[in-house]
Design a protein around this motif. Structure first.
Motif, PDB file in Angstrom:
ATOM      1  N   THR A 244       0.931  -1.311   0.138  1.00 13.52           N
ATOM      2  CA  THR A 244      -0.084  -0.160   0.039  1.00 13.52           C
ATOM      3  C   THR A 244       0.858   1.233   0.049  1.00 13.52           C
ATOM      4  O   THR A 244       0.672   2.209  -0.712  1.00 13.52           O
ATOM      5  N   PHE A 245       1.963   1.445   0.871  1.00 13.27           N
ATOM      6  CA  PHE A 245       2.785   2.722   1.033  1.00 13.27           C
ATOM      7  C   PHE A 245       3.531   2.733  -0.213  1.00 13.27           C
ATOM      8  O   PHE A 245       3.637   3.683  -0.615  1.00 13.27           O
ATOM      9  N   GLU A 246       3.904   1.350  -0.908  1.00 11.37           N
ATOM     10  CA  GLU A 246       4.713   1.647  -2.197  1.00 11.37           C
ATOM     11  C   GLU A 246       3.797   2.155  -3.365  1.00 11.37           C
ATOM     12  O   GLU A 246       4.566   2.894  -4.071  1.00 11.37           O
ATOM     13  N   PHE A 247       2.697   2.054  -3.529  1.00 11.93           N
ATOM     14  CA  PHE A 247       1.854   2.567  -4.428  1.00 11.93           C
ATOM     15  C   PHE A 247       1.740   3.923  -4.208  1.00 11.93           C
ATOM     16  O   PHE A 247       1.992   4.548  -5.213  1.00 11.93           O
ATOM     17  N   ILE A 248       1.415   4.403  -2.812  1.00 10.04           N
ATOM     18  CA  ILE A 248       1.230   5.866  -2.530  1.00 10.04           C
ATOM     19  C   ILE A 248       2.644   6.450  -2.907  1.00 10.04           C
ATOM     20  O   ILE A 248       2.930   7.632  -3.377  1.00 10.04           O
ATOM     21  N   ASP A 249       3.915   5.897  -2.538  1.00  9.06           N
ATOM     22  CA  ASP A 249       5.143   6.373  -2.747  1.00  9.06           C
ATOM     23  C   ASP A 249       5.258   6.377  -4.281  1.00  9.06           C
ATOM     24  O   ASP A 249       5.951   7.704  -4.743  1.00  9.06           O
ATOM     25  N   SER A 250       4.940   5.511  -5.008  1.00  4.20           N
ATOM     26  CA  SER A 250       5.583   5.562  -6.419  1.00  4.20           C
ATOM     27  C   SER A 250       4.553   6.656  -7.025  1.00  4.20           C
ATOM     28  O   SER A 250       4.870   7.271  -8.184  1.00  4.20           O
ATOM     29  N   VAL A 251       3.308   6.861  -6.710  1.00  2.59           N
ATOM     30  CA  VAL A 251       2.621   8.120  -7.223  1.00  2.59           C
ATOM     31  C   VAL A 251       3.225   9.276  -6.816  1.00  2.59           C
ATOM     32  O   VAL A 251       3.306  10.081  -7.693  1.00  2.59           O
ATOM     33  N   PHE A 252       3.697   9.793  -5.732  1.00  2.00           N
ATOM     34  CA  PHE A 252       4.344  10.795  -5.351  1.00  2.00           C
ATOM     35  C   PHE A 252       5.591  11.178  -5.740  1.00  2.00           C
ATOM     36  O   PHE A 252       5.997  12.123  -5.967  1.00  2.00           O
ATOM     37  N   GLN A 253       6.516  10.125  -5.472  1.00  2.00           N
ATOM     38  CA  GLN A 253       7.921  10.326  -5.907  1.00  2.00           C
ATOM     39  C   GLN A 253       7.920  10.298  -7.439  1.00  2.00           C
ATOM     40  O   GLN A 253       9.103  10.786  -8.008  1.00  2.00           O
ATOM     41  N   ASN A 254       7.264   9.830  -8.317  1.00  2.00           N
ATOM     42  CA  ASN A 254       7.268  10.000  -9.630  1.00  2.00           C
ATOM     43  C   ASN A 254       6.569  11.140 -10.120  1.00  2.00           C
ATOM     44  O   ASN A 254       5.947  11.117 -11.411  1.00  2.00           O
ATOM     45  N   ASP A 255       6.231  12.018  -9.270  1.00  2.00           N
ATOM     46  CA  ASP A 255       5.122  13.232  -9.834  1.00  2.00           C
ATOM     47  C   ASP A 255       3.962  12.829 -10.343  1.00  2.00           C
ATOM     48  O   ASP A 255       3.545  13.310 -11.442  1.00  2.00           O
ATOM     49  N   LEU A 256       3.383  11.580 -10.096  1.00  2.00           N
ATOM     50  CA  LEU A 256       1.841  11.342 -10.671  1.00  2.00           C
ATOM     51  C   LEU A 256       0.837  11.836  -9.988  1.00  2.00           C
ATOM     52  O   LEU A 256      -0.386  11.893 -10.311  1.00  2.00           O
ATOM     53  N   GLY A 257       1.108  12.449  -8.511  1.00  2.00           N
ATOM     54  CA  GLY A 257      -0.035  12.937  -7.660  1.00  2.00           C
ATOM     55  C   GLY A 257       0.123  14.285  -7.610  1.00  2.00           C
ATOM     56  O   GLY A 257       0.953  15.050  -8.698  1.00  2.00           O
ATOM     57  N   PRO A 258      -0.954  14.792  -7.002  1.00  2.00           N
ATOM     58  CA  PRO A 258      -0.868  16.454  -6.748  1.00  2.00           C
ATOM     59  C   PRO A 258       0.364  17.133  -6.245  1.00  2.00           C
ATOM     60  O   PRO A 258       1.022  16.366  -5.381  1.00  2.00           O
ATOM     61  N   SER A 259       0.634  18.180  -6.337  1.00  2.00           N
ATOM     62  CA  SER A 259       1.665  18.805  -5.375  1.00  2.00           C
ATOM     63  C   SER A 259       1.134  18.852  -4.041  1.00  2.00           C
ATOM     64  O   SER A 259      -0.026  18.855  -3.735  1.00  2.00           O
ATOM     65  N   LEU A 260       1.972  18.752  -3.244  1.00  2.00           N
ATOM     66  CA  LEU A 260       1.775  18.862  -1.759  1.00  2.00           C
ATOM     67  C   LEU A 260       0.992  20.074  -1.222  1.00  2.00           C
ATOM     68  O   LEU A 260       0.284  20.117  -0.445  1.00  2.00           O
ATOM     69  N   SER A 261       1.211  21.269  -1.826  1.00  2.00           N
ATOM     70  CA  SER A 261       0.357  22.335  -1.471  1.00  2.00           C
ATOM     71  C   SER A 261      -0.991  22.159  -1.872  1.00  2.00           C
ATOM     72  O   SER A 261      -2.046  22.785  -1.376  1.00  2.00           O
ATOM     73  N   VAL A 262      -1.234  21.489  -3.190  1.00  2.00           N
ATOM     74  CA  VAL A 262      -2.562  21.265  -3.457  1.00  2.00           C
ATOM     75  C   VAL A 262      -3.255  20.359  -2.314  1.00  2.00           C
ATOM     76  O   VAL A 262      -4.469  20.332  -1.742  1.00  2.00           O
ATOM     77  N   ALA A 263      -2.423  19.215  -2.129  1.00  2.00           N
ATOM     78  CA  ALA A 263      -2.953  18.035  -1.373  1.00  2.00           C
ATOM     79  C   ALA A 263      -3.193  18.439   0.000  1.00  2.00           C
ATOM     80  O   ALA A 263      -4.030  17.860   0.748  1.00  2.00           O
ATOM     81  N   SER A 264      -2.405  19.510   0.644  1.00  2.00           N
ATOM     82  CA  SER A 264      -2.594  19.912   1.974  1.00  2.00           C
ATOM     83  C   SER A 264      -3.687  20.857   2.122  1.00  2.00           C
ATOM     84  O   SER A 264      -3.943  21.409   3.385  1.00  2.00           O
ATOM     85  N   ASN A 265      -4.488  21.397   1.007  1.00  2.00           N
ATOM     86  CA  ASN A 265      -5.312  22.348   1.105  1.00  2.00           C
ATOM     87  C   ASN A 265      -6.511  21.553   1.900  1.00  2.00           C
ATOM     88  O   ASN A 265      -7.146  20.683   1.370  1.00  2.00           O
ATOM     89  N   SER A 266      -7.091  22.075   2.848  1.00  2.00           N
ATOM     90  CA  SER A 266      -8.292  21.249   3.628  1.00  2.00           C
ATOM     91  C   SER A 266      -9.472  21.467   2.744  1.00  2.00           C
ATOM     92  O   SER A 266     -10.394  20.677   3.089  1.00  2.00           O
TER      93      SER A 266
END
Lengths: 452, 303
Positions: A244-266
């Motif tokens: 599970t953590f590897e899936f999340i890791d590969s999404v975010f370390q390969n720039d497939l996810g949102p930037s943290l500033s977007v993801a941290s917006n409540s």
């Protein structure tokens, strides 16, 4: 002379201020005291995102019950925390509380809620509620019912057909494994411009969504579970956690996810539906079935053609293993606090709030799924514009629920912390597993954890 | 003669007694307030820190004494360790180095400048101090966020926008806290510097002491007490900063700006573990006391 004058005026100001304050508190006391005459006051606390619905409920209830005033208590954020504090004493307790089903069991053990079995057994409509949602409001400790459900949902994969076609991906998209999901995200990243390939909730700011809509959706796809109900112990399954953590890791370390500033917006859920998804800035989103509701007529951003662009499909299990797909369901219920002073009125209010008409109104407004079997089969419900209740109903057969045990709320916030540290790159998946195991043992006690 | 003396003595004593009574009488309101809002809660903190008090779940109904379990858990919790380090970094950068030194420099540089210049600079610095913390926080959020003022500004020079609050979270909150707090140090140092008699400096000048020597040998030793008071005030204030950080970064990303007050809040009100949160607040109190004692020892002040 001037100084003296200023001092005196200041003093006057302070005194009038104090008197005004005194007046105010006197008034509110008069309002909330249980009235001796015919005037009765029903106090209802509610999260402000349902404001319109609760305004309507208040108006209807007051119209139907002469001499009753419904006092609404809005909760803007930290709903469960504030409500728990209010329910601790008869002076502050509301008569009707809105409970997220994940907290019901804990609130029952805390003595905050009163059982509703007697009320519901005499109510001819109770058998019209879905069995699964009834389980969500039944306490593990005594088997009694502590709330009437009014909403549920399923999680699925939203995908942007326009961007998929632009990137040369198949439409309709029906991924059969996590790998296919990640591959699609890679293709999107390479072939479209400045687009978020795959959005998931991964920060503490998005709270329970991070725990349920990302972590638990994925984790349930490994076939493992967080809690073993036969042994009554929490589970540490290293393989499932690492994957599970590897899936999340590969999404975010390969720039497939949102930037943290977007993801941290409540407020990111609003940002998604009202901007990112409408303007083709994101190609896949793991989220609830209700997302489309914000594009309906009468909402802030109507978009009648939304579903030509956005498809909603099942989330696959890790390798496509049995049963092939997975989902998570949450839910909300209306409960009567133990310290409520108007329990009879509260019961009447709740029955009205979930009657056939109100329930249909509710799902039409919010896009949540109905908990009533009579509403679920209505053509009006299934064929509502900009909805996908037929797909959602299919997802419901694959769905999972959060473990409704005492420690769940604390474990859940801890999960959010670990997920955020993986997504932000502070922890590797292996470190995250270690963190998870240590943290879980610290929270629930080593004797309540088993390794698998 | 002697009877008269005795009488006067008695009168003085009576006077003293009535003085004492009066003093007590006038102090009473503040004593009562202190007792209710300060000493009471502190005593309760000591009590609850050793319980499993919780906001929900079975522990909300049956509060039990659990001995030192909260503290054992805390010292085993890697989040506590990282929060402690974060707090110290925040304290040293924004409090001790930032506010203290910047405030001192401002006070020194403003000395003997013309009045309107002093008024302008002083007023500008004071703006941060008089603004409520929550407003400072929102101001900095809109200054630093992705489409904020700072990114617009650097955009004019062709730079790419930076997510300041996520790329440099600690720097962001440190700068905000310095901006907010430097005015207090400046005021304290200004009044201390004004109290140094000119004659001392002049005498040193005649003896051939240069600017730097005068600063190190005369100015700093003479304002040592102010330095100490200021250090204690700033340290205790900075240890308790919550609103600013919570609003700007929420303690994130991940745990990058999660100081002890934020850690405490999360354990108590997000994780519903009130007993654990109370134990953390007790540790914050102890840290404040230890650091203050350390200052006393280091600076060896007389009062």
């Amino acid at each position: 002379m001037l100084k003296k004058f200023l001092m005196i005026s200041l003093l006057m100001l302070v005194i009038t201020g104090l008197i005004a304050c005194g007046d105010e508190s006197d008034n509110s006391e008069g309002d909330s005291a249980p009235s001796t005459g015919e005037e009765r006051v029903l106090k209802v606390s509610y999260p402000t995102w349902w404001e319109e619905w609760f305004f309507d409920l208040r108006d209807e209830f007051e119209a139907e019950n002469e001499g009753v005033t419904v006092e609404l208590i809005p909760l803007h954020d930290d709903v469960t925390t504030k409500q728990a504090m209010m329910m601790q004493s008869a002076d502050t307790s509301p008569d009707v509380a809105v409970e997220d089903t994940f907290i019901i069991n804990s609130d029952v053990n805390a003595g905050y809620l009163s059982p509703m079995d007697d009320i519901l057994n005499d109510w001819d409509e109770w058998d019209k509620f879905e069995e699964t949602t009834k389980q969500g409001v039944t306490a593990a400790a005594d088997g009694k019912i502590y709330g009437v459900p009014f909403s549920t949902d399923v999680q699925g994969l939203w995908y942007n057909k326009v961007l998929f076609e632009e990137a040369g991906l198949p439409v309709p998209f029906e991924p059969q494994s996590w790998e296919e999901l990640l591959n699609a995200a890679e293709v999107i990243k390479e072939n479209t411009g400045d687009v978020i390939p795959l959005f998931t909730y991964v920060t503490k700011a998005t709270g329970e969504a991070t725990s349920m809509r990302t972590f638990q959706v994925l984790y349930s796809g490994t076939g493992s579970s967080l809690y073993d109900f036969d042994e009554n112990k929490w589970v540490v399954d290293e393989t499932a956690l690492t994957d599970t953590f590897e899936f999340i890791d590969s999404v975010f370390q390969n720039d497939l996810g949102p930037s943290l500033s977007v993801a941290s917006n409540s407020q990111v859920a609003t940002l998604l539906s009202e901007d990112l998804m409408m303007n083709n800035k994101v190609s896949m989103v793991i989220d609830g079935n209700w997302v489309a509701a914000s594009w309906r007529e009468g909402r802030a951003t109507p978009w009648p053609e939304a579903l030509d662009t956005w498809g909603f499909t099942l989330i696959p299990t890790q390798f496509g293993q049995e049963p092939g797909f997975t989902s998570m369901s949450g839910g909300w219920a209306l409960s009567i606090p133990a310290h409520a002073s108007e329990k009879d009125l509260a019961a009447e209010f709740i029955k009205m709030a979930v009657n056939e008409q109100q329930q249909f109104d509710y799902v039409r407004r919010t896009g949540d799924m109905t908990v009533r079997t009579d509403v679920a089969v209505k053509e009006e419900y299934l064929d509502q514009p900009i909805s996908n209740y037929r797909e959602a109903a299919e997802m419901l057969s694959y769905t999972n629920f959060r473990p409704a045990v005492d420690d769940y709320p604390t474990v859940s916030t801890f999960i959010q912390e670990v997920v955020e540290s993986v997504a932000s790159g502070q922890s590797s998946p292996d470190q995250a597993v270690q963190e998870f195991e240590n943290g879980l043992k610290r929270i629930v006690g080593e004797e309540n954890v088993i390794n698998k | 003669m002697s009877t008269e003396n005795a009488l006067t003595n008695k009168r003085i004593k009576n006077n003293n007694n009535s003085m004492l009574r009066k003093t007590f009488f006038f102090l009473l309101p503040s004593l009562v307030i202190l007792l209710i809002f300060f000493i009471g809660p502190i005593l309760m903190t000591f009590l609850f820190a050793f319980t499993n008090m919780s906001l929900t779940g079975a522990a909300a109904q049956n509060i039990e004494f659990v001995g030192f379990r909260n503290f054992v858990n805390m010292f085993q919790d890697p989040s506590f360790k990282s929060s402690f380090i974060t707090t110290m970094v925040f304290l040293i950068l924004s409090g001790i180095i930032g506010q203290q030194i910047l405030g001192f420099l401002l006070a020194v540089l403003m000395q003997n400048k013309n009045k309107s210049f002093r008024k302008f600079v002083g007023g500008t610095v004071m703006a941060g101090w008089v603004t409520p913390e929550i407003i400072v926080a929102f101001t900095f959020v809109s200054f630093l966020h992705d489409g904020g003022t700072l990114n617009q500004f650097i955009g004019w020079f062709g730079f790419e926008p930076v997510s300041w609050l996520f790329t440099f979270p600690m720097v962001s909150v440190v700068v905000a806290n310095i901006w907010k707090g430097s005015a207090l140090s400046m005021l304290m140092f200004q009044s201390a510097l004004d109290n140094i008699p000119d004659s001392v400096n002049e005498a040193a000048k005649i003896d051939g002491a240069n600017r730097f020597q005068r600063m190190m040998r005369i100015t700093i030793p003479m304002i040592k007490n102010t330095i100490f008071t200021n250090l204690v005030i700033i340290t205790l204030g900075t240890l308790g900063v919550f609103t600013l950080i919570y609003t700007m970064t929420g303690g994130g990303p991940a745990k990058a700006t999660s100081t002890l007050p934020i850690f405490m809040y999360e354990q108590a009100f997000v994780n519903y573990q009130l007993g654990y949160g109370t134990a953390i607040s007790l540790v914050i109190l102890v840290i404040g006391i230890v650091i203050s004692l350390l200052y006393i020892k280091l600076l060896k002040t007389e009062d």
